[in-house]
Design a protein around this motif. Structure first.
Motif, PDB file in Angstrom:
ATOM      1  N   MET A   1      43.923  32.975  41.012  1.00 32.84           N
ATOM      2  CA  MET A   1      43.991  32.414  40.049  1.00 32.84           C
ATOM      3  C   MET A   1      44.872  32.111  39.178  1.00 32.84           C
ATOM      4  O   MET A   1      46.231  33.223  39.497  1.00 32.84           O
ATOM      5  N   ILE A   2      44.831  31.827  38.679  1.00 31.06           N
ATOM      6  CA  ILE A   2      46.700  31.328  37.550  1.00 31.06           C
ATOM      7  C   ILE A   2      46.359  32.416  35.986  1.00 31.06           C
ATOM      8  O   ILE A   2      46.036  32.285  35.833  1.00 31.06           O
ATOM      9  N   GLU A   3      47.672  33.367  36.123  1.00 31.76           N
ATOM     10  CA  GLU A   3      47.631  34.084  35.185  1.00 31.76           C
ATOM     11  C   GLU A   3      48.527  34.091  34.565  1.00 31.76           C
ATOM     12  O   GLU A   3      48.843  32.947  34.232  1.00 31.76           O
ATOM     13  N   THR A   4      48.366  34.608  32.320  1.00 31.37           N
ATOM     14  CA  THR A   4      49.236  34.190  31.931  1.00 31.37           C
ATOM     15  C   THR A   4      50.866  34.113  31.703  1.00 31.37           C
ATOM     16  O   THR A   4      51.003  35.359  32.669  1.00 31.37           O
ATOM     17  N   ASN A   5      51.129  33.479  31.671  1.00 26.52           N
ATOM     18  CA  ASN A   5      53.191  34.279  31.650  1.00 26.52           C
ATOM     19  C   ASN A   5      53.604  33.696  32.943  1.00 26.52           C
ATOM     20  O   ASN A   5      54.201  34.613  33.697  1.00 26.52           O
ATOM     21  N   THR A   6      52.996  33.410  33.495  1.00 30.34           N
ATOM     22  CA  THR A   6      53.723  32.789  34.894  1.00 30.34           C
ATOM     23  C   THR A   6      54.067  31.263  34.451  1.00 30.34           C
ATOM     24  O   THR A   6      53.881  29.884  34.073  1.00 30.34           O
ATOM     25  N   LEU A   7      55.011  30.373  35.935  1.00 31.06           N
ATOM     26  CA  LEU A   7      55.584  29.766  35.668  1.00 31.06           C
ATOM     27  C   LEU A   7      54.136  27.617  36.080  1.00 31.06           C
ATOM     28  O   LEU A   7      54.285  27.301  36.056  1.00 31.06           O
ATOM     29  N   ALA A   8      52.977  28.509  36.805  1.00 35.00           N
ATOM     30  CA  ALA A   8      51.538  28.219  37.072  1.00 35.00           C
ATOM     31  C   ALA A   8      50.949  28.208  36.052  1.00 35.00           C
ATOM     32  O   ALA A   8      50.163  26.728  35.738  1.00 35.00           O
ATOM     33  N   ALA A 125      38.406  26.713  34.022  1.00 37.55           N
ATOM     34  CA  ALA A 125      37.254  28.111  34.502  1.00 37.55           C
ATOM     35  C   ALA A 125      37.737  28.615  35.922  1.00 37.55           C
ATOM     36  O   ALA A 125      37.090  29.926  36.263  1.00 37.55           O
ATOM     37  N   GLU A 126      37.738  27.776  37.064  1.00 32.49           N
ATOM     38  CA  GLU A 126      37.440  27.844  38.548  1.00 32.49           C
ATOM     39  C   GLU A 126      38.681  28.296  38.556  1.00 32.49           C
ATOM     40  O   GLU A 126      39.454  29.241  39.628  1.00 32.49           O
ATOM     41  N   GLU A 127      40.220  28.148  37.875  1.00 35.68           N
ATOM     42  CA  GLU A 127      41.472  28.000  38.749  1.00 35.68           C
ATOM     43  C   GLU A 127      42.077  29.365  37.866  1.00 35.68           C
ATOM     44  O   GLU A 127      43.026  29.875  37.703  1.00 35.68           O
ATOM     45  N   PHE A 128      41.762  29.841  36.627  1.00 35.32           N
ATOM     46  CA  PHE A 128      42.434  30.440  35.580  1.00 35.32           C
ATOM     47  C   PHE A 128      42.119  31.614  36.008  1.00 35.32           C
ATOM     48  O   PHE A 128      40.325  31.774  36.367  1.00 35.32           O
ATOM     49  N   LYS A 131      41.542  35.807  31.545  1.00 39.37           N
ATOM     50  CA  LYS A 131      42.185  36.025  29.929  1.00 39.37           C
ATOM     51  C   LYS A 131      42.671  35.227  29.687  1.00 39.37           C
ATOM     52  O   LYS A 131      43.420  34.571  28.865  1.00 39.37           O
ATOM     53  N   ALA A 132      43.394  34.023  30.671  1.00 36.37           N
ATOM     54  CA  ALA A 132      44.200  32.793  30.901  1.00 36.37           C
ATOM     55  C   ALA A 132      42.946  31.811  30.916  1.00 36.37           C
ATOM     56  O   ALA A 132      43.609  31.081  29.487  1.00 36.37           O
ATOM     57  N   LEU A 133      41.857  32.200  30.592  1.00 30.23           N
ATOM     58  CA  LEU A 133      41.027  31.508  30.675  1.00 30.23           C
ATOM     59  C   LEU A 133      40.845  30.618  29.160  1.00 30.23           C
ATOM     60  O   LEU A 133      40.964  29.523  28.695  1.00 30.23           O
ATOM     61  N   MET A 134      40.416  31.523  28.458  1.00 34.38           N
ATOM     62  CA  MET A 134      40.066  31.613  27.320  1.00 34.38           C
ATOM     63  C   MET A 134      41.399  30.851  26.258  1.00 34.38           C
ATOM     64  O   MET A 134      41.616  30.229  25.044  1.00 34.38           O
ATOM     65  N   LEU A 135      42.417  32.030  26.779  1.00 36.70           N
ATOM     66  CA  LEU A 135      44.081  30.906  25.773  1.00 36.70           C
ATOM     67  C   LEU A 135      43.719  29.598  26.738  1.00 36.70           C
ATOM     68  O   LEU A 135      43.930  28.563  25.249  1.00 36.70           O
ATOM     69  N   ALA A 136      43.761  29.135  27.855  1.00 36.62           N
ATOM     70  CA  ALA A 136      44.099  27.670  28.173  1.00 36.62           C
ATOM     71  C   ALA A 136      43.009  26.956  27.359  1.00 36.62           C
ATOM     72  O   ALA A 136      43.532  25.219  27.281  1.00 36.62           O
ATOM     73  N   VAL A 182      51.665  13.911  33.834  1.00 33.83           N
ATOM     74  CA  VAL A 182      49.427  14.311  34.216  1.00 33.83           C
ATOM     75  C   VAL A 182      49.469  14.298  36.033  1.00 33.83           C
ATOM     76  O   VAL A 182      49.558  15.958  36.340  1.00 33.83           O
ATOM     77  N   ILE A 183      49.383  13.406  36.213  1.00 33.90           N
ATOM     78  CA  ILE A 183      49.010  13.180  37.928  1.00 33.90           C
ATOM     79  C   ILE A 183      49.931  14.084  38.365  1.00 33.90           C
ATOM     80  O   ILE A 183      49.959  14.777  39.754  1.00 33.90           O
ATOM     81  N   LYS A 184      51.175  14.574  38.082  1.00 34.67           N
ATOM     82  CA  LYS A 184      52.683  14.641  38.750  1.00 34.67           C
ATOM     83  C   LYS A 184      52.259  16.186  38.923  1.00 34.67           C
ATOM     84  O   LYS A 184      52.243  16.964  39.758  1.00 34.67           O
ATOM     85  N   LEU A 185      52.242  16.459  37.594  1.00 37.06           N
ATOM     86  CA  LEU A 185      51.693  18.237  37.226  1.00 37.06           C
ATOM     87  C   LEU A 185      49.922  18.739  37.186  1.00 37.06           C
ATOM     88  O   LEU A 185      50.711  20.208  37.892  1.00 37.06           O
ATOM     89  N   LEU A 186      49.270  17.898  37.420  1.00 41.86           N
ATOM     90  CA  LEU A 186      48.274  19.272  37.952  1.00 41.86           C
ATOM     91  C   LEU A 186      48.056  19.540  39.348  1.00 41.86           C
ATOM     92  O   LEU A 186      48.261  18.195  40.517  1.00 41.86           O
ATOM     93  N   PRO A 187      48.135  20.997  39.513  1.00 39.73           N
ATOM     94  CA  PRO A 187      48.179  21.274  41.007  1.00 39.73           C
ATOM     95  C   PRO A 187      46.553  21.039  41.568  1.00 39.73           C
ATOM     96  O   PRO A 187      45.750  20.931  40.434  1.00 39.73           O
ATOM     97  N   PRO A 188      46.924  20.975  43.271  1.00 43.31           N
ATOM     98  CA  PRO A 188      45.013  20.299  43.609  1.00 43.31           C
ATOM     99  C   PRO A 188      44.775  21.960  43.578  1.00 43.31           C
ATOM    100  O   PRO A 188      45.445  23.218  42.895  1.00 43.31           O
ATOM    101  N   GLN A 189      43.102  21.913  43.333  1.00 42.79           N
ATOM    102  CA  GLN A 189      42.704  23.157  43.222  1.00 42.79           C
ATOM    103  C   GLN A 189      43.075  23.980  44.445  1.00 42.79           C
ATOM    104  O   GLN A 189      42.751  23.371  45.042  1.00 42.79           O
ATOM    105  N   GLN A 190      42.270  25.057  44.064  1.00 43.81           N
ATOM    106  CA  GLN A 190      42.609  26.325  45.016  1.00 43.81           C
ATOM    107  C   GLN A 190      40.770  27.491  45.032  1.00 43.81           C
ATOM    108  O   GLN A 190      41.048  27.792  46.475  1.00 43.81           O
ATOM    109  N   HIS A 191      40.577  27.171  43.777  1.00 38.09           N
ATOM    110  CA  HIS A 191      39.306  27.725  43.986  1.00 38.09           C
ATOM    111  C   HIS A 191      37.643  26.896  44.293  1.00 38.09           C
ATOM    112  O   HIS A 191      36.486  27.650  43.837  1.00 38.09           O
ATOM    113  N   PHE A 192      38.009  25.648  44.106  1.00 41.19           N
ATOM    114  CA  PHE A 192      36.996  24.741  44.161  1.00 41.19           C
ATOM    115  C   PHE A 192      36.164  25.183  45.646  1.00 41.19           C
ATOM    116  O   PHE A 192      36.461  24.664  46.626  1.00 41.19           O
TER     117      PHE A 192
END
Length: 398
Positions: A1-8, A125-128, A131-136, A182-192
């Motif tokens: 899962m993507i956490e806050t304060n990370t590059l991802a 909701a699936e990737e964050f 805690k990160a979800l609410m901020l995102a 956006v297409i260049k930056l948005l990563p593929p889903q890992q938890h879908f």
């Protein structure tokens, strides 16, 4: 899962926010130009409102189909398709000449933007992490407001100078450039997790969500909140270009800078939800907006400015909390649940325009306040019911 304060987190949240910015620029491009276009096409304020309402209505209608498609093919590909469709439809719109054809084109734009709107929060909701979800989500909705501001300001200024054809052409070009980023930056889903359900399964999921008061009440709150917010701005636009203010369209469109207060409060909503009851925050947001609407009874530019700041602050605070509430409490079929929330949200925005603009045409701002107060009262009642039902278990759609 993507956490806050990370590059991802920074990379992904920025990409999602930029996509949201593009969507809402296109969605509300025409709102500040409605008074000008009513004169150009020689129609009433209620009739010209279809240019805006056609987009939001088709957006609402298409949210569920896009969400269902994303359960099968994934969230990211739906968002990419949506982003690429917007500049194509925008370029086609440039060649329209009459109001009917323009309204149809705007309806197609609603279909285009619906793809991104329907699944962006489900992607989060699936990737964050929780805690990160609410901020995102707070950042995503902040980008909604910034896109709304930019699209409206651009439409008001460029529309007055170059006409609506020139404004649409410029927006199409900018949308294409933004989509590429956006297409260049948005990563593929890992938890879908792919769900190749048949249509009747998705139908059961929709019905199951609607049968749960803990979800449906929040959806209704979001719809009424948006019905009031976006259309009080539309009415204010008509008010400022008419006597006694008689402002030019470009100056009247500056009212949308008041959205910035909503950008701030939507970011604060995540912190409120982590420390206090989210439902109490929805009520607080409604009270702020209600006071802002009442303050607009005073006929001065300063008080109208303050009223719009309060309106935006409260509306975005309530929306952020209600939106995140639905995403959090839907344990499965999250894209369907969040899309259902947005169906209520945009249907409310579409229908609310015809109510409040009708009030404006037949009784001025005082009648608008009367109609708006009734809707705010209904929203508070729904918040009370949601408070009572929040302890009920959330059923899982089969």
């Amino acid at each position: 899962m993507i956490e806050t304060n990370t590059l991802a987190y920074k990379k992904t949240s920025f990409a999602l926010a930029l996509g949201s910015f593009i969507v809402f620029c296109n969605l509300y491009l025409f709102q500040p130009m409605l008074p000008l276009m009513a004169t150009e096409f020689s129609v009433s304020a209620t009739q010209i409102n279809w240019v805006l309402a056609a987009t939001t209505l088709m957006l609402a209608v298409c949210l569920i189909p896009w969400a269902i498609a994303s359960e099968i093919v994934g969230r990211r590909i739906i968002m990419v398709i949506s982003l690429l469709l917007m500049p194509i439809v925008g370029l086609a719109m440039v060649f329209t000449q009459d109001l009917f054809t323009l309204t149809l084109a705007r309806a197609v734009m609603g279909i285009s933007v619906a793809g991104y709107v329907a699944v962006a929060v489900a992607y989060m909701a699936e990737e964050f992490s929780p805690k990160a979800l609410m901020l995102a989500v707070g950042g995503y909705i902040s980008a909604n407001s910034l896109g709304g501001i930019a699209g409206r300001l651009y439409g008001g200024v460029i529309g007055e100078q170059l006409g609506w054809h020139g404004a649409v052409l410029g927006m199409a070009v900018m949308s294409l450039l933004g989509a590429i980023v956006v297409i260049k930056l948005l990563p593929p889903q890992q938890h879908f997790v792919r769900h190749n359900h048949q249509l009747h399964v998705h139908g059961r999921q929709l019905i199951a969500h609607l049968k749960q008061p803990v979800l449906w009440l929040a959806m209704l709150i979001g719809g009424i909140n948006f019905a009031l917010f976006v259309n009080l701005y539309s009415v204010t636009g008509f008010r400022l270009v008419a006597a006694p203010f008689n402002l030019p369209l470009s100056w009247a469109s500056l009212i949308f800078l008041c959205y910035l207060s909503g950008t701030i409060t939507s970011r604060l909503s995540g912190r409120w939800a982590s420390k206090f009851n989210p439902i109490s925050g929805m009520i607080l947001g409604g009270i702020l907006s209600l006071v802002g609407m009442w303050l607009g009874l005073v006929e001065s530019r300063f008080t109208i400015l303050i009223s719009l700041l309060l309106l935006s602050s409260g509306a975005f605070f309530t929306h952020s909390l209600a939106y995140a509430w639905v995403s959090h409490h839907a344990k499965v079929a999250k894209a369907t649940a969040t899309a259902l929330y947005l169906v209520h949200y945009y249907v409310g925005g579409s229908l609310g325009g015809f109510l409040l603009i009708y009030c404006w045409q037949h009784g001025g701002w005082s009648m608008v306040v009367t109609g708006g107060t009734v809707l705010y009262s209904l929203m508070f009642i729904l918040c009370g019911y949601l408070m009572k039902t929040k302890q009920q278990p959330v059923l899982q759609p089969q």
